[in-house]
Motif scaffolding. Sequence first.
Motif, short mmCIF file in Angstrom:
data_model
loop_
_atom_site.label_atom_id
_atom_site.label_comp_id
_atom_site.label_asym_id
_atom_site.label_seq_id
_atom_site.Cartn_x
_atom_site.Cartn_y
_atom_site.Cartn_z
N LEU A 98 0.97 6.92 -35.65
CA LEU A 98 2.40 7.09 -35.94
C LEU A 98 3.19 6.06 -35.14
O LEU A 98 3.06 5.98 -33.91
N LEU A 99 4.01 5.29 -35.85
CA LEU A 99 4.81 4.24 -35.23
C LEU A 99 6.28 4.51 -35.44
O LEU A 99 6.71 4.86 -36.55
N SER A 100 7.06 4.35 -34.39
CA SER A 100 8.51 4.50 -34.48
C SER A 100 9.14 3.13 -34.68
O SER A 100 8.92 2.20 -33.90
N LEU A 101 9.94 3.03 -35.77
CA LEU A 101 10.54 1.75 -36.16
C LEU A 101 11.95 1.98 -36.69
O LEU A 101 12.28 3.09 -37.14
N PRO A 102 12.78 0.93 -36.68
CA PRO A 102 14.05 1.04 -37.41
C PRO A 102 13.77 1.40 -38.87
O PRO A 102 12.79 0.96 -39.45
N SER A 103 14.63 2.21 -39.44
CA SER A 103 14.36 2.79 -40.76
C SER A 103 14.04 1.74 -41.83
O SER A 103 13.10 1.91 -42.61
N ALA A 117 6.55 -6.08 -38.18
CA ALA A 117 7.49 -5.47 -37.24
C ALA A 117 7.11 -5.84 -35.83
O ALA A 117 5.92 -6.00 -35.51
N SER A 118 8.10 -6.00 -34.98
CA SER A 118 7.88 -6.31 -33.57
C SER A 118 8.32 -5.14 -32.70
O SER A 118 9.31 -4.46 -33.01
N ALA A 119 7.59 -4.93 -31.63
CA ALA A 119 7.94 -3.92 -30.62
C ALA A 119 8.06 -2.53 -31.21
O ALA A 119 8.94 -1.76 -30.84
N VAL A 153 3.26 -5.02 -35.48
CA VAL A 153 2.52 -4.61 -36.67
C VAL A 153 2.27 -5.84 -37.54
O VAL A 153 3.20 -6.58 -37.87
N VAL A 154 1.01 -6.04 -37.91
CA VAL A 154 0.61 -7.24 -38.64
C VAL A 154 -0.11 -6.85 -39.92
O VAL A 154 -1.00 -5.98 -39.91
#
Length: 213
Positions: free
Chosen positions: A188-193, A159-161, A145-146
């Motif tokens: 929708l992106l899944s990321l660490p909180s 965010a990476s990956a 994410v850029v």
Amino acid sequence: MFHDLPVLRRLHGRPARLLRRWLALSLLFSGLVALFLPASARGTPGTATVVSARDLPAGALLRPGDLKLVDLPEDVRPQGALGQTVSAEGRLLVGAARAGEPLTDVRLLGAAIPGTGDPESSTVPVRLADAGIAELLRPGQRVDVVAAAEAGREASVLASAAVVTAVGEQEAAGTRSPKPGSKGPLVLLSLPSAIATRVAATSLERSITVTLR
């Protein structure tokens, strides 16, 4: 009378040959039956293995109805096969799977999708700066994410990956090929909180795009 002796010998030896052939065929048939019988029927205890309950597409979010447990003997059970359905529930399938196919650890993304039992991750909706990029995304895909460069700020990786969990439809009905630069659908992106919070806040003030992995 003596010229009939070879014929008698042949007749005498034929039952023995027939018996040997019958025994050989019986052993071959028994081996084939044992090979294709389930492990439990052969008396060999099988190991519980998670398999797909139906044909599943790549990127599918696995739910209880998509999975079932079967007993497989160790000699046919693939390495890394899952032994509990809860190990697969809420995770994304990397590639398509046929009904009855054993599911292994490398076929699934590493963490459950947020909302299905993983307290360390969150799902954040973002609207990409370019609708054309959103068209390339598929559930289960990983992206970086850029935040785009603007107002004197340089582009930066937020965010990476990140894992794409869903891609919304284009808002304009009938628009198959959006114009370059037009706003894309929600992704929708899944990321660490902690990272998801930063991405959500940044998306309110800066344009967001992604790079494909």
